[in-house]
Each structure stands twice: as C-alpha cells, then as structure tokens.
Design a protein around this motif. Structure first.
Motif, PDB file in Angstrom:
ATOM      1  N   GLU A   1       0.815  -1.210   0.000  1.00 43.54           N
ATOM      2  CA  GLU A   1       0.000   0.000   0.000  1.00 43.54           C
ATOM      3  C   GLU A   1       0.854   1.268   0.000  1.00 43.54           C
ATOM      4  N   ASN A   2       1.961   1.248   0.722  1.00 37.51           N
ATOM      5  CA  ASN A   2       2.761   2.460   0.898  1.00 37.51           C
ATOM      6  C   ASN A   2       3.783   2.634  -0.218  1.00 37.51           C
ATOM      7  N   VAL A   3       3.296   2.717  -1.450  1.00 41.62           N
ATOM      8  CA  VAL A   3       4.177   2.836  -2.598  1.00 41.62           C
ATOM      9  C   VAL A   3       3.442   3.533  -3.744  1.00 41.62           C
ATOM     10  N   GLN A   4       4.169   4.322  -4.511  1.00 45.31           N
ATOM     11  CA  GLN A   4       3.655   4.861  -5.763  1.00 45.31           C
ATOM     12  C   GLN A   4       4.015   3.899  -6.898  1.00 45.31           C
ATOM     13  N   VAL A   5       3.148   3.762  -7.853  1.00 44.56           N
ATOM     14  CA  VAL A   5       3.384   2.847  -8.965  1.00 44.56           C
ATOM     15  C   VAL A   5       3.367   3.624 -10.272  1.00 44.56           C
ATOM     16  N   GLU A   6       4.415   3.441 -11.066  1.00 41.94           N
ATOM     17  CA  GLU A   6       4.480   4.008 -12.409  1.00 41.94           C
ATOM     18  C   GLU A   6       4.639   2.859 -13.404  1.00 41.94           C
ATOM     19  N   VAL A   7       3.762   2.810 -14.390  1.00 42.92           N
ATOM     20  CA  VAL A   7       3.761   1.708 -15.346  1.00 42.92           C
ATOM     21  C   VAL A   7       4.130   2.244 -16.734  1.00 42.92           C
ATOM     22  N   LYS A   8       5.121   1.615 -17.350  1.00 44.75           N
ATOM     23  CA  LYS A   8       5.536   1.947 -18.707  1.00 44.75           C
ATOM     24  C   LYS A   8       5.642   0.633 -19.472  1.00 44.75           C
ATOM     25  N   GLY A   9       5.258   0.630 -20.728  1.00 47.21           N
ATOM     26  CA  GLY A   9       5.367  -0.640 -21.426  1.00 47.21           C
ATOM     27  C   GLY A   9       5.032  -0.590 -22.891  1.00 47.21           C
ATOM     28  N   ILE A  10       5.211  -1.756 -23.506  1.00 52.63           N
ATOM     29  CA  ILE A  10       4.926  -1.947 -24.918  1.00 52.63           C
ATOM     30  C   ILE A  10       3.966  -3.128 -25.049  1.00 52.63           C
ATOM     31  N   PRO A  11       2.692  -2.888 -25.386  1.00 50.77           N
ATOM     32  CA  PRO A  11       1.759  -3.986 -25.625  1.00 50.77           C
ATOM     33  C   PRO A  11       1.716  -4.352 -27.104  1.00 50.77           C
TER      34      PRO A  11
ATOM     35  N   GLY B   1      -4.556   8.426  -3.847  1.00 54.27           N
ATOM     36  CA  GLY B   1      -4.622   9.879  -3.855  1.00 54.27           C
ATOM     37  C   GLY B   1      -3.269  10.532  -3.674  1.00 54.27           C
ATOM     38  N   ASP B   2      -3.291  11.836  -3.378  1.00 54.74           N
ATOM     39  CA  ASP B   2      -2.059  12.601  -3.217  1.00 54.74           C
ATOM     40  C   ASP B   2      -1.282  12.203  -1.978  1.00 54.74           C
ATOM     41  N   ASP B   3      -1.931  11.463  -1.056  1.00 54.27           N
ATOM     42  CA  ASP B   3      -1.229  11.084   0.171  1.00 54.27           C
ATOM     43  C   ASP B   3      -0.126  10.070  -0.095  1.00 54.27           C
ATOM     44  N   HIS B   4      -0.022   9.540  -1.336  1.00 57.11           N
ATOM     45  CA  HIS B   4       1.028   8.578  -1.667  1.00 57.11           C
ATOM     46  C   HIS B   4       2.224   9.236  -2.355  1.00 57.11           C
ATOM     47  N   THR B   5       2.174  10.553  -2.535  1.00 56.41           N
ATOM     48  CA  THR B   5       3.245  11.205  -3.288  1.00 56.41           C
ATOM     49  C   THR B   5       4.589  11.157  -2.569  1.00 56.41           C
ATOM     50  N   GLY B   6       4.593  10.968  -1.267  1.00 60.46           N
ATOM     51  CA  GLY B   6       5.849  10.930  -0.520  1.00 60.46           C
ATOM     52  C   GLY B   6       6.446   9.547  -0.400  1.00 60.46           C
ATOM     53  N   PHE B   7       5.764   8.536  -0.912  1.00 62.57           N
ATOM     54  CA  PHE B   7       6.236   7.165  -0.782  1.00 62.57           C
ATOM     55  C   PHE B   7       7.219   6.804  -1.892  1.00 62.57           C
ATOM     56  N   PRO B   8       8.029   5.743  -1.686  1.00 58.30           N
ATOM     57  CA  PRO B   8       8.960   5.295  -2.739  1.00 58.30           C
ATOM     58  C   PRO B   8       8.200   4.895  -4.008  1.00 58.30           C
ATOM     59  N   VAL B   9       8.890   4.973  -5.138  1.00 60.38           N
ATOM     60  CA  VAL B   9       8.272   4.704  -6.438  1.00 60.38           C
ATOM     61  C   VAL B   9       8.677   3.312  -6.929  1.00 60.38           C
ATOM     62  N   LEU B  10       7.684   2.527  -7.284  1.00 56.48           N
ATOM     63  CA  LEU B  10       7.907   1.239  -7.941  1.00 56.48           C
ATOM     64  C   LEU B  10       7.592   1.416  -9.420  1.00 56.48           C
ATOM     65  N   THR B  11       8.625   1.342 -10.266  1.00 60.73           N
ATOM     66  CA  THR B  11       8.441   1.490 -11.708  1.00 60.73           C
ATOM     67  C   THR B  11       8.320   0.109 -12.348  1.00 60.73           C
ATOM     68  N   VAL B  12       7.222  -0.121 -13.038  1.00 59.44           N
ATOM     69  CA  VAL B  12       6.979  -1.397 -13.701  1.00 59.44           C
ATOM     70  C   VAL B  12       7.132  -1.181 -15.209  1.00 59.44           C
ATOM     71  N   ASN B  13       8.141  -1.821 -15.793  1.00 56.80           N
ATOM     72  CA  ASN B  13       8.364  -1.778 -17.232  1.00 56.80           C
ATOM     73  C   ASN B  13       7.920  -3.114 -17.823  1.00 56.80           C
ATOM     74  N   TYR B  14       6.943  -3.089 -18.716  1.00 51.77           N
ATOM     75  CA  TYR B  14       6.427  -4.358 -19.220  1.00 51.77           C
ATOM     76  C   TYR B  14       6.506  -4.427 -20.737  1.00 51.77           C
ATOM     77  N   LEU B  15       6.636  -5.649 -21.212  1.00 56.49           N
ATOM     78  CA  LEU B  15       6.487  -5.975 -22.631  1.00 56.49           C
ATOM     79  C   LEU B  15       5.520  -7.151 -22.692  1.00 56.49           C
ATOM     80  N   ALA B  16       4.358  -6.943 -23.284  1.00 51.16           N
ATOM     81  CA  ALA B  16       3.325  -7.971 -23.333  1.00 51.16           C
ATOM     82  C   ALA B  16       3.027  -8.331 -24.779  1.00 51.16           C
ATOM     83  N   VAL B  17       3.412  -9.536 -25.179  1.00 51.68           N
ATOM     84  CA  VAL B  17       3.171 -10.036 -26.529  1.00 51.68           C
ATOM     85  C   VAL B  17       2.212 -11.223 -26.410  1.00 51.68           C
ATOM     86  N   PHE B  18       0.980 -11.040 -26.842  1.00 52.79           N
ATOM     87  CA  PHE B  18      -0.047 -12.074 -26.664  1.00 52.79           C
ATOM     88  C   PHE B  18      -0.091 -12.500 -25.187  1.00 52.79           C
TER      89      PHE B  18
END
Length: 221
Positions: free
Chosen positions: A174-184, A197-214
C-alpha cells in the motif's frame, strides 16, 4: 534510451512514413511489407539494453524471429519448413543453459528477483526490507509476484516484466507509488489497484516496465 522514447520513435517513423506516402514521395506501404520483421529485431535490441538475464533471452528470441522473417524476404526457399525445428532448438538451449523455476518460493528476502519461466510457472512472496526490483520473463507460462510484505527501497525500485503468450500477476504494497511503462503487442496490462490519492506522493516509487506479446500483466493491491 527509455522505453517511452522507443515508443515515441516508433510512432514518429510510421507517422512520417505515411505522410511521405500521402505526398507521393515514397511508397511506405511497400517498404513496410518488406521490412516489417525489423520491428521484431528492434524490440529484441531494446530488450538487450536492459542487460538482465531474462530480458536478454527474450531479446535474442525476438532478434531470431525478426531475422528469420527478414531473410525469408530475400532467400528464394521455403524457410517456413525450418521455423519449428529452429524454435525447438532454441527451447532446448534455453532449458540447458537457464535455471527454470518450477516450484513455489514461499519467502524471498533478496532485494532483487530474477525469474525466467518457459512452459512453467512460479509464485514468489517477497519479504525484502529494501526491495530494488529485478526482472521476470514468462514465455508460455505464468508468474505471481507478491510484494505486499516487502518494503520498497527509499531510492525506489524498477521491475521489468516480459510476457510472451503468458501472464504475470503483481501484488503491490500500500505504501508505494506505482508508475507503469510498457509496450503492448496484442497484449496489455490492467490496473486492479484502488485509486491512490495525493497522500502517496511521498512514498517510494515502484516502476513497472512491461512488454506484453499475446500476454498480460495485472497489478493488484
């Protein structure tokens, strides 16, 4: 180069190509019909830039598939007859030289995770106190990554997810910001988390980079 830059470059090339076709400067559709395998090769090169074991394997697979169809455009033989034997050979080498995880991992305390799945699946429950990310590749397989008991590193974490005819379910704390980037590519991702909401702006960022092929990636909290 970041993945969003590769995606932007992709749209620029196609946009300018079709624009020049409309202006009768060149026949972009004809060029595309010949050179379309380069798309697979470029995706493979992008994967190689990640420099993790699992993404390098998938990168080589994309380059192999793209190179195969590119050669087929210029060689006057039926290369399709050789496609499945080549695929079987590649799968054989992957089984020999990679560590394929078939078993459930009850608890993982390492700060980084790396899993390559081929015709198999795995479940990972991380309890890392400073999770930094890693990579997971699922080819004709699936993975369930549970980070709800993990603590994201203060500097953030970056997780690379590659699915080819497979899927990954990612459970986040719960205590994390999530940023998703990818190529579908005939695939995609789905955010099943509660709106944060904005209350998560101070938390560490988890960046998810995805490549989804079928395949697909689901993010769940």
């Amino acid at each position: 180069m970041a993945r969003k830059n590769w995606i932007g470059l992709f749209f620029l090339v196609f946009g300018f190509g079709f624009l020049m076709q409309q202006a009768n400067i060149l026949d972009f559709s004809h060029i595309l019909s010949i050179w379309w395998p380069l798309i697979f090769i470029i995706i493979g090169v992008v994967q190689l830039f990640n420099r993790t074991y699992s993404t390098m394997i998938s990168g080589f697979l994309f380059i192999l598939i793209g190179g195969f169809f590119l050669v087929k455009q210029w060689v006057d033989i039926n290369l399709t007859e050789y496609l499945w034997p080549l695929i079987l050979i590649v799968i054989g080498f992957v089984f020999i030289f990679s560590r394929v995880n078939h078993k459930k991992t009850p608890v993982d305390s390492k700060n980084k995770i790396h899993h390559f799945l081929l015709f198999s699946g795995t479940e990972v429950r991380s309890q890392s106190q400073s999770f930094e990310g890693g990579s997971v590749t699922a080819i004709f397989g699936g993975a369930e990554i549970d980070l709800r008991d993990a603590t994201i590193a203060d500097t953030g974490a970056s997780l690379d997810l590659t699915t080819i005819f497979g899927g990954v379910n990612l459970y986040i704390p719960e205590n994390v910001q999530v940023e998703v980037k990818g190529i579908p590519i005939l695939g995609g991702w789905e955010d099943k988390t509660k709106k944060r909401g904005d209350d998560h702006t101070g938390f560490p960022v988890l960046t998810v980079n995805y490549l989804a092929v079928f395949g697909g990636v689901e993010i769940i909290d």
